[in-house]
Design a protein around this motif. Structure first.
Motif, PDB file in Angstrom:
ATOM      1  N   ARG A  40       0.828  -1.207   0.000  1.00 57.35           N
ATOM      2  CA  ARG A  40       0.000   0.000   0.000  1.00 57.35           C
ATOM      3  C   ARG A  40       0.861   1.255   0.000  1.00 57.35           C
ATOM      4  O   ARG A  40       0.569   2.219  -0.710  1.00 57.35           O
ATOM      5  N   GLU A  41       1.941   1.238   0.793  1.00 55.34           N
ATOM      6  CA  GLU A  41       2.859   2.377   0.789  1.00 55.34           C
ATOM      7  C   GLU A  41       3.501   2.539  -0.581  1.00 55.34           C
ATOM      8  O   GLU A  41       3.714   3.656  -1.052  1.00 55.34           O
ATOM      9  N   ALA A  42       3.819   1.418  -1.222  1.00 49.58           N
ATOM     10  CA  ALA A  42       4.453   1.462  -2.540  1.00 49.58           C
ATOM     11  C   ALA A  42       3.560   2.165  -3.553  1.00 49.58           C
ATOM     12  O   ALA A  42       4.026   2.995  -4.341  1.00 49.58           O
ATOM     13  N   VAL A  43       2.279   1.836  -3.549  1.00 47.14           N
ATOM     14  CA  VAL A  43       1.343   2.489  -4.471  1.00 47.14           C
ATOM     15  C   VAL A  43       1.338   4.006  -4.237  1.00 47.14           C
ATOM     16  O   VAL A  43       1.409   4.802  -5.175  1.00 47.14           O
ATOM     17  N   ALA A  44       1.267   4.401  -2.966  1.00 45.51           N
ATOM     18  CA  ALA A  44       1.223   5.828  -2.637  1.00 45.51           C
ATOM     19  C   ALA A  44       2.509   6.537  -3.055  1.00 45.51           C
ATOM     20  O   ALA A  44       2.465   7.637  -3.625  1.00 45.51           O
ATOM     21  N   VAL A  45       3.653   5.908  -2.798  1.00 47.55           N
ATOM     22  CA  VAL A  45       4.941   6.526  -3.139  1.00 47.55           C
ATOM     23  C   VAL A  45       5.095   6.643  -4.654  1.00 47.55           C
ATOM     24  O   VAL A  45       5.537   7.675  -5.170  1.00 47.55           O
TER      25      VAL A  45
END
Length: 260
Positions: A40-45
């Motif tokens: 999920r963090e990867a998508v946001a970043v």
């Protein structure tokens, strides 16, 4: 001189992530623009930084590397290299489809090769534009080679957020054109873009049953089946949903679930 390659790293294991970041920072032509400890963090970043290259760990909790790729919008798709501990057989699926990979523990010289290839592709914008297609083909080839595990969670985009919906919380899945409408035990509603037959293949057949051409239901949540005129049935779920059952599926339902 080429611009510095903008890279992000996603790995839920801090030591592995730190090691890879240190390797990347040792290269003068690389700029690390973000890191993530989850899918999920990867998508946001990725959506915020719009990197040239994303190094994604294949296995991450909740949302894995494949899940990240599936949920990214096409216009936000960077070049992708999976970081994986899987064997050579799995890796060949990526090679055939021109998607790069790195085997753990990551070797600095091998990483350099990956960065060089990424830089070459960045300089040819049309190749980057085709990346989403290549990644999709690679995922399909990999899953065909080993058979995908049954899904435990489904990522759902809600505006700028990604919600993780446990599969066992899903009561029904109803197709409507190109969309799938998911309804949970608590009658929460979510929509994803996916083909029903493709999703059905990734669900445990012991847990989900097809009620009709465009409907799947969680077997454990069917509380009552009512017989209707003409030999069809209505399945009533524990969340109050009433779903029609086709004549063919009514017979299958009776044979599979309505006999002692």
């Amino acid at each position: 001189m080429s611009a510095r390659l903008r890279v992000i790293v996603a790995d839920d294991e801090r030591p592995a992530r730190s090691f890879l970041l240190a390797l990347l920072r040792s290269f003068d032509d690389v700029s690390v623009v973000g890191e993530a400890a989850s899918g999920r963090e990867a998508v946001a970043v990725i959506e915020k930084e719009k990197p040239d290259l994303a190094l994604l760990d294949w296995q991450m909790p909740e949302l894995d590397g494949i899940g990240v790729v599936r949920i990214l919008k096409r216009q936000n798709m960077p070049l992708i290299a999976f970081v994986t501990a899987y064997d050579e057989y799995a890796v060949r699926a990526f090679e055939v489809n021109a998607v790069d990979y790195l085997l753990k523990p990551v070797d600095k010289a091998r990483l350099r090769d990956t960065l060089n290839r990424a830089q070459e592709r960045v300089e040819h914008a049309e190749i980057v534009a085709e990346q989403a297609t290549h990644v999709g083909a690679a995922i399909a080839a990999y899953e065909a080679s080993i058979g995908p595990p049954y899904l435990e969670r489904i990522p759902v985009r809600h505006r700028e957020e990604v919600l993780i919906v446990p599969v066992h919380h899903i009561a029904s899945i109803v197709a409507e054109g190109e969309l799938l409408n998911l309804t949970t035990i608590r009658s929460e509603h979510h929509t994803i873009t996916y083909r029903l037959k493709d999703l059905e293949r990734r669900l445990d057949p012991a847990k989900f049953v097809r009620l009709g051409r465009g409907t799947l239901a969680n077997v454990d949540l069917i509380t009552k089946v009512s017989v209707m005129p003409g030999g069809t049935h209505i399945a009533v779920l524990s969340n109050g949903q009433k779903l029609p059952v086709s004549r063919l599926q009514s017979r299958i339902l009776r044979d599979r679930f309505l006999k002692l």
